[in-house]
Design a protein around this motif. Structure first.
Motif, short mmCIF file in Angstrom:
data_model
loop_
_atom_site.label_atom_id
_atom_site.label_comp_id
_atom_site.label_asym_id
_atom_site.label_seq_id
_atom_site.Cartn_x
_atom_site.Cartn_y
_atom_site.Cartn_z
N TRP A 189 -4.21 -23.73 -55.82
CA TRP A 189 -3.96 -22.36 -55.35
C TRP A 189 -4.78 -21.34 -56.11
CZ3 TRP A 189 1.86 -23.65 -55.96
CH2 TRP A 189 2.30 -24.37 -54.84
N GLN A 190 -4.95 -21.55 -57.42
CA GLN A 190 -5.70 -20.59 -58.23
C GLN A 190 -7.15 -20.54 -57.80
OE1 GLN A 190 -4.04 -18.57 -60.62
NE2 GLN A 190 -5.93 -17.47 -60.14
N ILE A 191 -7.72 -21.69 -57.45
CA ILE A 191 -9.10 -21.72 -56.97
C ILE A 191 -9.22 -20.92 -55.68
CG2 ILE A 191 -10.92 -23.22 -56.05
CD1 ILE A 191 -10.04 -25.34 -58.05
N THR A 218 7.40 -19.50 -53.26
CA THR A 218 7.50 -20.63 -54.18
C THR A 218 6.20 -20.82 -54.96
OG1 THR A 218 9.09 -21.71 -52.73
CG2 THR A 218 7.98 -23.09 -54.36
N ALA A 219 5.08 -20.71 -54.28
CA ALA A 219 3.79 -20.86 -54.94
C ALA A 219 3.61 -19.83 -56.05
CB ALA A 219 2.66 -20.73 -53.93
N ARG A 220 4.03 -18.61 -55.80
CA ARG A 220 3.91 -17.56 -56.81
C ARG A 220 4.76 -17.87 -58.04
NH1 ARG A 220 4.23 -12.57 -52.48
NH2 ARG A 220 1.99 -12.48 -52.00
N PRO A 273 -12.82 -15.12 -52.71
CA PRO A 273 -12.57 -14.34 -51.49
C PRO A 273 -12.84 -15.15 -50.22
CG PRO A 273 -13.74 -13.00 -53.09
CD PRO A 273 -13.72 -14.41 -53.64
N ALA A 274 -13.87 -16.00 -50.25
CA ALA A 274 -14.19 -16.80 -49.06
C ALA A 274 -13.08 -17.79 -48.74
CB ALA A 274 -15.51 -17.54 -49.28
N LEU A 275 -12.56 -18.45 -49.77
CA LEU A 275 -11.46 -19.39 -49.54
C LEU A 275 -10.19 -18.68 -49.11
CD1 LEU A 275 -11.86 -21.94 -52.49
CD2 LEU A 275 -12.18 -22.40 -50.05
N SER A 276 -9.92 -17.53 -49.71
CA SER A 276 -8.73 -16.77 -49.33
C SER A 276 -8.79 -16.35 -47.87
CB SER A 276 -8.59 -15.53 -50.22
OG SER A 276 -8.38 -15.90 -51.57
N ALA A 277 -9.97 -15.90 -47.44
CA ALA A 277 -10.14 -15.51 -46.03
C ALA A 277 -9.97 -16.70 -45.11
CB ALA A 277 -11.51 -14.88 -45.83
N ARG A 278 -10.51 -17.85 -45.50
CA ARG A 278 -10.38 -19.05 -44.67
C ARG A 278 -8.93 -19.52 -44.61
NH1 ARG A 278 -10.19 -21.49 -40.80
NH2 ARG A 278 -11.01 -23.59 -40.39
N ALA A 279 -8.21 -19.38 -45.70
CA ALA A 279 -6.79 -19.76 -45.70
C ALA A 279 -6.00 -18.90 -44.73
CB ALA A 279 -6.22 -19.63 -47.11
N LEU A 294 1.35 -29.81 -47.91
CA LEU A 294 1.78 -28.85 -46.92
C LEU A 294 3.20 -28.36 -47.17
CD1 LEU A 294 0.35 -30.45 -43.64
CD2 LEU A 294 -0.63 -28.62 -45.02
N GLY A 295 3.92 -29.07 -48.02
CA GLY A 295 5.26 -28.63 -48.40
C GLY A 295 5.26 -27.62 -49.51
N GLY A 296 4.22 -27.65 -50.34
CA GLY A 296 4.03 -26.62 -51.34
C GLY A 296 4.87 -26.69 -52.59
N LEU A 297 5.46 -27.83 -52.89
CA LEU A 297 6.34 -27.88 -54.07
C LEU A 297 5.95 -29.03 -54.98
CD1 LEU A 297 8.74 -26.31 -55.24
CD2 LEU A 297 10.22 -28.09 -54.34
#
Length: 210
Positions: free
Chosen positions: A119-121, A175-177, A126-132, A108-111
């Protein structure tokens, strides 16, 4: 705000959590191996040696098998506000939590360098991106309710929650990018911390809780 001591989970609850985590781990391994869209819930159930109904009892949607930390995110952020110290503002409590997640290299901290594959998955589905995106809204709504219940000094708890989530998300996503582009976590850690501090400085300034 009086800090409450949380009760330890019962044996039944611990077993349920362990089963949930096992199913999610099995599903994640399959998704990583074959891709999220190529794996069915029935296949996850067989691999985890449970029924499909059991899978759905723990995860109402297939996407939640992979994004299994959504309930944890809601609980973690709202509990930080709800159980803050008597002299702490909600934003001080959330700042402390954000920096703790960073130091622990918590998802949850992302680092962390290992998070990029996850993140790439999500990006590739599209389904996971929408759920996120829905998960972000769920955290925002839960925070708004918690602000309304525990922080009467905030004139607009919904606005406060929206700005808090937007600020946190901005730091996290930026940061993720950078990590997805090939930078190492150690190279961006100081800037991540500085941007998170600046985000909460801004929130406390806007709402007059500094």
């Amino acid at each position: 705000m009086v800090e409450e001591k949380k009760a330890e989970p019962s044996l039944r609850e611990r077993k349920k959590r362990a089963t949930r985590q096992r199913i999610s781990n099995v599903a994640t391994a399959l998704f990583v191996e074959r891709g999220f869209d190529e794996v069915t819930v029935a296949e996850v159930a067989r691999a985890a040696d449970v029924s499909a109904m059991t899978v759905f009892n723990y995860f109402p949607r297939k996407e939640d098998l992979f994004l299994d930390r959504i309930p944890e995110a809601v609980e973690t952020f709202t509990e930080a506000v709800r159980h803050r110290g008597p002299a702490e503002s909600p934003f001080t409590a959330l700042r402390t939590l954000a920096l703790q997640l960073l130091d622990e290299q918590h998802p949850l901290g992302g680092l962390h360098d290992d998070f990029t594959h996850f993140w790439q998955i999500v990006i590739d589905s599209p389904a996971l991106s929408a759920r996120a995106r829905e998960a972000v809204e769920e955290v925002e709504e839960a925070l708004a309710r918690t602000f309304a219940e525990t922080a009467p000094e905030l004139p607009d708890p919904h606005l406060a929650a929206a700005l808090t989530v937007a600020a946190y998300r901005s730091v996290y996503v930026t940061t993720a990018r950078r990590l997805l582009a090939g930078e190492r976590a150690t190279a961006v850690a100081d800037e991540y911390r500085a941007r998170m501090e600046a985000a909460f400085d801004a929130l406390e300034g806007v709402f007059g809780t500094a």
